[in-house]
Design a protein around this motif. Structure first.
Motif, mmCIF file in Angstrom:
data_model
loop_
_atom_site.group_PDB
_atom_site.id
_atom_site.type_symbol
_atom_site.label_atom_id
_atom_site.label_comp_id
_atom_site.label_asym_id
_atom_site.label_seq_id
_atom_site.Cartn_x
_atom_site.Cartn_y
_atom_site.Cartn_z
ATOM 1 N N UNK A 1 0.800 -1.217 0.000
ATOM 2 C CA UNK A 1 0.000 0.000 0.000
ATOM 3 C C UNK A 1 0.839 1.276 0.000
ATOM 4 N N UNK A 2 2.163 1.124 -0.047
ATOM 5 C CA UNK A 2 3.009 2.304 0.111
ATOM 6 C C UNK A 2 3.930 2.614 -1.066
ATOM 7 N N UNK A 3 4.247 1.646 -1.897
ATOM 8 C CA UNK A 3 5.238 1.908 -2.942
ATOM 9 C C UNK A 3 4.929 1.129 -4.206
ATOM 10 N N UNK A 4 5.278 1.733 -5.343
ATOM 11 C CA UNK A 4 5.100 1.052 -6.628
ATOM 12 C C UNK A 4 6.133 -0.056 -6.818
ATOM 13 N N UNK A 5 7.115 -0.109 -5.925
ATOM 14 C CA UNK A 5 8.108 -1.184 -5.956
ATOM 15 C C UNK A 5 7.619 -2.402 -5.188
ATOM 16 N N UNK A 6 6.351 -2.385 -4.785
ATOM 17 C CA UNK A 6 5.824 -3.435 -3.918
ATOM 18 C C UNK A 6 6.048 -4.843 -4.453
ATOM 19 N N UNK A 7 5.714 -5.074 -5.696
ATOM 20 C CA UNK A 7 5.774 -6.441 -6.214
ATOM 21 C C UNK A 7 7.211 -6.879 -6.480
ATOM 22 N N UNK A 8 8.116 -5.928 -6.669
ATOM 23 C CA UNK A 8 9.519 -6.303 -6.908
ATOM 24 C C UNK A 8 10.083 -6.995 -5.682
ATOM 25 N N UNK B 1 12.949 -12.170 -10.831
ATOM 26 C CA UNK B 1 12.912 -11.231 -11.960
ATOM 27 C C UNK B 1 11.708 -11.474 -12.864
ATOM 28 N N UNK B 2 11.172 -12.696 -12.859
ATOM 29 C CA UNK B 2 9.985 -13.010 -13.668
ATOM 30 C C UNK B 2 8.713 -12.403 -13.067
ATOM 31 N N UNK B 3 8.648 -12.304 -11.748
ATOM 32 C CA UNK B 3 7.420 -11.875 -11.071
ATOM 33 C C UNK B 3 6.951 -10.471 -11.464
ATOM 34 N N UNK B 4 7.819 -9.448 -11.505
ATOM 35 C CA UNK B 4 7.325 -8.107 -11.860
ATOM 36 C C UNK B 4 6.658 -8.018 -13.228
ATOM 37 N N UNK B 5 7.278 -8.481 -14.323
ATOM 38 C CA UNK B 5 6.569 -8.354 -15.604
ATOM 39 C C UNK B 5 5.274 -9.157 -15.636
ATOM 40 N N UNK B 6 5.280 -10.316 -15.012
ATOM 41 C CA UNK B 6 4.076 -11.138 -14.938
ATOM 42 C C UNK B 6 2.955 -10.395 -14.214
ATOM 43 N N UNK B 7 3.280 -9.806 -13.074
ATOM 44 C CA UNK B 7 2.271 -9.122 -12.260
ATOM 45 C C UNK B 7 1.872 -7.784 -12.858
ATOM 46 N N UNK B 8 2.820 -7.055 -13.433
ATOM 47 C CA UNK B 8 2.489 -5.761 -14.026
ATOM 48 C C UNK B 8 1.529 -5.904 -15.199
ATOM 49 N N UNK B 9 1.650 -7.000 -15.955
ATOM 50 C CA UNK B 9 0.715 -7.223 -17.058
ATOM 51 C C UNK B 9 -0.705 -7.368 -16.519
ATOM 52 N N UNK B 10 -0.847 -8.085 -15.417
ATOM 53 C CA UNK B 10 -2.158 -8.221 -14.778
ATOM 54 C C UNK B 10 -2.636 -6.876 -14.241
ATOM 55 N N UNK B 11 -1.730 -6.137 -13.614
ATOM 56 C CA UNK B 11 -2.085 -4.850 -13.019
ATOM 57 C C UNK B 11 -2.485 -3.830 -14.087
ATOM 58 N N UNK B 12 -1.921 -3.935 -15.293
ATOM 59 C CA UNK B 12 -2.327 -3.035 -16.373
ATOM 60 C C UNK B 12 -3.783 -3.279 -16.751
ATOM 61 N N UNK B 13 -4.181 -4.540 -16.733
ATOM 62 C CA UNK B 13 -5.563 -4.886 -17.051
ATOM 63 C C UNK B 13 -6.517 -4.343 -15.985
ATOM 64 N N UNK B 14 -6.101 -4.446 -14.715
ATOM 65 C CA UNK B 14 -6.965 -4.042 -13.610
ATOM 66 C C UNK B 14 -6.469 -2.757 -12.941
ATOM 67 N N UNK B 15 -5.945 -1.865 -13.763
ATOM 68 C CA UNK B 15 -5.404 -0.601 -13.268
ATOM 69 C C UNK B 15 -6.435 0.176 -12.451
ATOM 70 N N UNK C 1 -4.001 1.120 -4.076
ATOM 71 C CA UNK C 1 -2.771 0.332 -4.136
ATOM 72 C C UNK C 1 -1.906 0.890 -5.266
ATOM 73 N N UNK C 2 -0.717 1.415 -4.956
ATOM 74 C CA UNK C 2 0.108 2.086 -5.977
ATOM 75 C C UNK C 2 0.918 1.130 -6.847
ATOM 76 N N UNK C 3 0.236 0.192 -7.479
ATOM 77 C CA UNK C 3 0.942 -0.676 -8.424
ATOM 78 C C UNK C 3 1.534 0.197 -9.526
ATOM 79 N N UNK C 4 2.611 -0.259 -10.143
ATOM 80 C CA UNK C 4 3.314 0.556 -11.134
ATOM 81 C C UNK C 4 2.389 1.090 -12.235
ATOM 82 N N UNK C 5 1.476 0.284 -12.793
ATOM 83 C CA UNK C 5 0.598 0.833 -13.834
ATOM 84 C C UNK C 5 -0.330 1.953 -13.342
#
Length: 307
Positions: free
Chosen positions: A143-150, A184-198, A206-210
């Motif tokens: 809930x605090x940073x866009x670097x959360x999933x990294x 290293x695989x987790x961020x691109x995998x999760x960001x693709x999902x987060x782009x869909x549910x931005x 939740x400050x996901x990167x997208x």
């Protein structure tokens, strides 16, 4: 009137289904896919089947504990997101207190089970994973940073460490490389999902990167992390044969090209299907680890380096 009395009447089957849903079974499936190849590589063949079964059972309990506790902490977020609105606590089908107890009990049982059936170090790693996922990722980073999933994604990397240590009682460099592959695989995998549910994430705060970056910036990061993932898979070449190296290289090129295509479409202002990349990334990870499993059983290490 208490929260418990307000819950609708449900059949025993529905109650069991709700508690199973708390553990997020589909997430656990992906974690177990990476555990078995790690065990096979550690044993350089097939470990005792009972050890595989016990490690998977203990890992399932630990992952279920982490996911159930995550649902408890994130109940407020889940209730306002369309993607997670059907989860048991968001639907008020399980009392929050029961979900908390359920998650804690699963964690305790996982520790005891792994200690009794594998070894203490694997049990400790399992508990450390649960604590990291809840207290570092869910309560602090998410809930605090866009670097959360990294950094939070480190919890999803631990099954390979647990699998390796259950066989050897130690952690060696190939296990750390496998950890790096998933990291290293987790961020691109999760960001693709987060782009869909931005919009979902934005509504939940939740400050996901997208949510905080442009689509072009996000897909650029997806490309970078995808290439790092591919390179990381090839670091296992010294302890594998041409079988794994060929699979990792070919599937890696496919993965990276897909990431470049996604970025190219976004850069040109076109419409993107990020879920296609999301599902494709699952297939890529499966190819890499299945190739590793096959190689560990039938292949011979290129250089024969000791672990």
């Amino acid at each position: 009137m208490s929260a418990v009395s307000e819950l609708p009447a449900r059949s025993p089957r529905q109650v069991v289904g709700a508690y199973v849903a708390l553990t997020k079974p589909r997430v656990i499936e992906l974690l177990l896919i990476t555990t078995i190849p790690a065990m096979l590589l550690a044993a350089r063949g097939l470990p005792p089947l009972w050890l595989i079964a016990c490690t998977l059972a203990g890992g399932t309990l630990a992952a279920g504990s982490a996911n159930a506790l995550n649902c408890y902490v994130d109940a407020d977020i889940d209730s306002v997101m369309k993607r997670t609105g059907a989860r048991p606590l968001a639907q008020n089908t399980i009392p929050p207190r029961n979900a908390l107890i359920f998650g804690v009990v699963l964690g305790v049982v996982s520790f005891a089970f792994l200690w009794l059936t594998t070894n203490l170090i694997s049990a400790v790693f399992a508990v450390a994973t649960i604590l990291f996922y809840i207290f570092v990722y869910t309560l602090v980073l998410k809930r605090r940073t866009s670097q959360n999933i990294i950094w939070g994604g480190m919890a999803g990397c631990m099954p390979v460490i647990i699998g390796w240590s259950s066989v050897t009682g130690t952690v060696a460099w190939p296990a750390l490389v496998m950890f790096g592959v998933i990291f290293f695989w987790t961020p691109p995998h999760t960001w693709a999902l987060a782009m869909k549910f931005k919009e979902d994430y934005a509504r939940a705060g939740v400050p996901m990167l997208p949510v905080v970056a442009t689509a072009q910036q996000v897909t650029r990061q997806i490309v970078i992390y995808s290439w790092i993932t591919v390179v990381c898979t090839l670091l296992l070449a010294p302890v594998t044969s041409w079988i794994y190296v060929s699979i990792a290289a070919l599937s890696g090129i496919w993965f990276a090209v897909f990431a470049h295509r996604l970025h190219g479409v976004v850069r040109r202002g076109g419409s993107t299907n990020t879920m296609k990349f999301f599902h494709m990334s699952n297939l890529y990870l499966m190819f890499v680890f299945c190739g590793l499993a096959v190689d560990a059983v039938v292949g011979l290490p290129v250089l024969g380096w000791p672990f």
